[in-house]
Scaffold this active site. Structure first.
Site, mmCIF file in Angstrom:
data_model
loop_
_atom_site.group_PDB
_atom_site.id
_atom_site.type_symbol
_atom_site.label_atom_id
_atom_site.label_comp_id
_atom_site.label_asym_id
_atom_site.label_seq_id
_atom_site.Cartn_x
_atom_site.Cartn_y
_atom_site.Cartn_z
ATOM 1 N N HIS A 249 5.731 0.098 -8.763
ATOM 2 C CA HIS A 249 5.105 -1.136 -8.276
ATOM 3 C C HIS A 249 4.696 -2.009 -9.446
ATOM 4 O O HIS A 249 4.012 -1.551 -10.375
ATOM 5 C CB HIS A 249 3.863 -0.805 -7.439
ATOM 6 C CG HIS A 249 3.109 -2.023 -7.013
ATOM 7 N ND1 HIS A 249 3.561 -2.856 -6.020
ATOM 8 C CD2 HIS A 249 1.961 -2.572 -7.473
ATOM 9 C CE1 HIS A 249 2.714 -3.851 -5.872
ATOM 10 N NE2 HIS A 249 1.730 -3.714 -6.739
ATOM 11 N N ASP B 5 -6.060 -4.587 5.015
ATOM 12 C CA ASP B 5 -5.879 -5.378 3.786
ATOM 13 C C ASP B 5 -5.448 -6.799 4.107
ATOM 14 O O ASP B 5 -5.864 -7.744 3.436
ATOM 15 C CB ASP B 5 -4.874 -4.705 2.849
ATOM 16 C CG ASP B 5 -4.685 -5.543 1.587
ATOM 17 O OD1 ASP B 5 -5.676 -5.732 0.867
ATOM 18 O OD2 ASP B 5 -3.580 -6.054 1.358
ATOM 19 N N ARG C 148 -10.976 -12.697 1.495
ATOM 20 C CA ARG C 148 -11.362 -12.761 0.070
ATOM 21 C C ARG C 148 -10.861 -14.059 -0.560
ATOM 22 O O ARG C 148 -11.542 -14.678 -1.376
ATOM 23 C CB ARG C 148 -10.778 -11.557 -0.694
ATOM 24 C CG ARG C 148 -11.505 -10.253 -0.407
ATOM 25 C CD ARG C 148 -10.696 -9.065 -0.891
ATOM 26 N NE ARG C 148 -10.425 -9.107 -2.313
ATOM 27 C CZ ARG C 148 -9.369 -8.542 -2.905
ATOM 28 N NH1 ARG C 148 -8.480 -7.886 -2.190
ATOM 29 N NH2 ARG C 148 -9.198 -8.627 -4.191
ATOM 30 N N SER D 25 -6.980 -2.833 -2.495
ATOM 31 C CA SER D 25 -5.975 -3.647 -1.822
ATOM 32 C C SER D 25 -4.563 -3.200 -2.224
ATOM 33 O O SER D 25 -3.700 -2.948 -1.364
ATOM 34 C CB SER D 25 -6.212 -5.113 -2.191
ATOM 35 O OG SER D 25 -5.128 -5.908 -1.818
ATOM 36 N N LYS E 245 -1.814 -0.110 0.102
ATOM 37 C CA LYS E 245 -0.436 -0.389 0.530
ATOM 38 C C LYS E 245 0.534 0.611 -0.106
ATOM 39 O O LYS E 245 1.455 1.100 0.532
ATOM 40 C CB LYS E 245 -0.049 -1.824 0.155
ATOM 41 C CG LYS E 245 -0.773 -2.868 1.002
ATOM 42 C CD LYS E 245 -0.557 -4.292 0.514
ATOM 43 C CE LYS E 245 -1.362 -4.635 -0.683
ATOM 44 N NZ LYS E 245 -1.583 -6.031 -0.995
HETATM 45 N N1 URA Z 1 -2.593 -8.162 -5.127
HETATM 46 C C1 URA Z 1 -2.998 -7.500 -4.009
HETATM 47 O O1 URA Z 1 -2.173 -7.003 -3.251
HETATM 48 N N2 URA Z 1 -4.313 -7.413 -3.772
HETATM 49 C C2 URA Z 1 -5.260 -7.939 -4.574
HETATM 50 O O2 URA Z 1 -6.439 -7.807 -4.295
HETATM 51 C C3 URA Z 1 -4.827 -8.623 -5.709
HETATM 52 C C4 URA Z 1 -3.475 -8.720 -5.965
#
Ligand code: URA
Length: 434
Positions: A82, A161, A168, A183, A187
């Site tokens: 990732h 999320d 956010r 966050s 995932k």
């Molecule tokens: N990318 C994400 O998926 N989440 C965040 O909080 C910041 C960047």
């Protein structure tokens, strides 16, 4: 349990319990806790922070708020990679086939590009016929038979999320290490791999602009992944200037193919062999990172990485002949050149500005719903450190809309900086956090 008490506790700087965090995430996902209360909690977290244990509990609750992929039926250590996002980062298209060619299964869930950063799903869709909207069973079947597959991120992954990130974004609470870590990791953990190699970018084109903030995020994500039982590592890598020479969807796939043929730009080749080497090592097929890199090199030299890429493209409905015939990619009708007006050295090539120029050319999207032009993008003929003289070709811009192309070229021009002396070389890989 009253949500107001949780807000008050965090406002006063106290640690939340696992049950309180669970109550927060399940209640918010179900729509039982309103945005105004969650906004207050987010602001309290922003100022008071979360410790690593709270962050682990939050990540775990968020992971379970949506679908969690179960890849246990696929034999072997499944490795995921990732990147925190950048410009010109097509490494997934290179490292996944190199790993698969070495027997490391790669089951990759990827997203689309947004703003100035690209996404693997858009890039793969530049290949005529290629499908990323696969059923989970088809996805797993391709990983089992071909060794790798790329699927578009399910709308049901880490449901909390999606809601939290949107909130956010409008409450100025994105920039908190615990919230960012949970966050991203919720995932990644929901996508079901056994090992995760993270590429945390730092520099002008990165989400984490400074090396210190990138290092902190890398350390927290590695820690949370390990607490969740995953094998983990994080590379901290440069995103001051774009990676490679190509930016844009079909342009990046072509560069990935060149790299698999051993003819890629130096930076993208180096980062890909290092990342692939680590994934081969963490996937149990090499005794060390160095041995993994040697195996990746061999797969480039003997063509097995390219063969693997072709098999993967074919399995997902794409035309594998694109590896030999670039004219099969979507073609741009408008090609503009950017030429140097003076002599010296390229001293800066602002990745974020190049990303914005690429987006303006049509290759990226401003809003999630926007379409992308798969043929649009940029080739950076000169990069940082290259000598230039008047009239030299700096960059080539591809688009299908003349107006967009001219606007993009102006932005692209502003990305370049020049000096009389060669600039100091920045490292490509700053560190590996294990
Ligand atoms: N990318 C994400 O998926 N989440 C965040 O909080 C910041 C960047």
């Amino acid at each position: 349990m009253q949500f107001k008490d949780i807000i008050e506790k965090k406002r006063n700087g106290e640690k939340l319990s696992r049950d309180e965090i669970e109550f927060f995430i399940s209640g918010y996902t179900a729509g039982d806790i309103p945005d105004y209360q969650v906004s207050a909690l987010l602001m309290a977290v922003y100022f008071q922070g979360l410790d690593r244990e709270e962050t682990f509990w939050l990540t775990d609750a968020m992971k379970r708020s949506g679908d969690v992929a179960d890849l246990t039926a696929i034999p072997g250590i499944k490795v995921d990679k990732h990147s925190t996002g950048g410009v010109g980062d097509k490494t997934t298209l290179i490292v996944a086939p190199l790993c698969a060619a070495c027997g490391v299964p790669v089951a990759k869930m990827s997203g689309r590009g947004l703003g100035f950063t690209g996404g693997t799903v858009d890039k793969m869709e530049a290949i005529p016929g290629f499908r990323t909207a696969l059923e989970q069973t088809e996805f797993e079947g391709i990983v089992r038979t071909v060794g790798m597959s790329v699927i578009g991120q399910s709308a049901h992954i880490a449901a909390a999320d999606k809601k939290l990130y949107a909130l956010r974004d409008v409450t100025a609470t994105v920039e908190n290490i615990g919230l960012i870590t949970s966050s991203i990791m919720s995932k990644k953990l929901a996508s079901g791999s056994d090992a995760i190699v993270l590429d945390v970018k730092t520099g002008r084109g990165a989400f984490m602009k400074t090396q210190e903030s990138a290092r902190q995020l890398a350390e927290w994500m590695v820690d949370i992944g390990k607490r969740s039982g995953k094998k983990m590592a994080a590379f901290i890598t440069d995103m001051e200037q774009p990676l490679g020479k190509g930016v844009g969807n079909s342009i990046e796939v072509m560069e990935a193919i060149d790299t698999l043929k051993g003819k890629g730009p130096e930076d993208i080749t180096e980062l890909s062999r290092q990342l692939a080497g680590y994934m081969i090592y963490i996937g149990g097929k090499a005794a060390s990172h160095e041995e993994g890199v040697k195996m990746a090199d061999r797969c480039i030299r003997d063509g097995s990485g390219l063969k693997q890429f072709r098999a993967f493209v074919q399995a997902q409905g794409g035309n594998p002949d694109i590896t030999e015939d670039p004219s099969l990619f979507p073609q741009a009708s408008c090609v503009l050149e950017l030429r140097a007006s003076g002599s010296g050295y390229v001293s800066a090539l602002d990745a974020e500005t190049v990303g914005k120029a690429s987006q303006l050319s049509g290759a990226g999207r401003a809003k999630k719903e926007d379409p992308v032009d798969l043929a649009a993008g940029i080739i950076l003929n000169k990069k940082v450190g290259d000598a230039v003289k008047p009239g030299d070709l700096l960059a080539t811009l591809y688009a299908n809309d003349g107006e967009k192309a001219r606007a993009a070229l102006q932005v692209l021009e502003s990305a370049y900086g020049f000096s009389e002396q060669p600039p100091e070389k920045r490292p490509l890989i700053f560190d590996i956090i294990e």
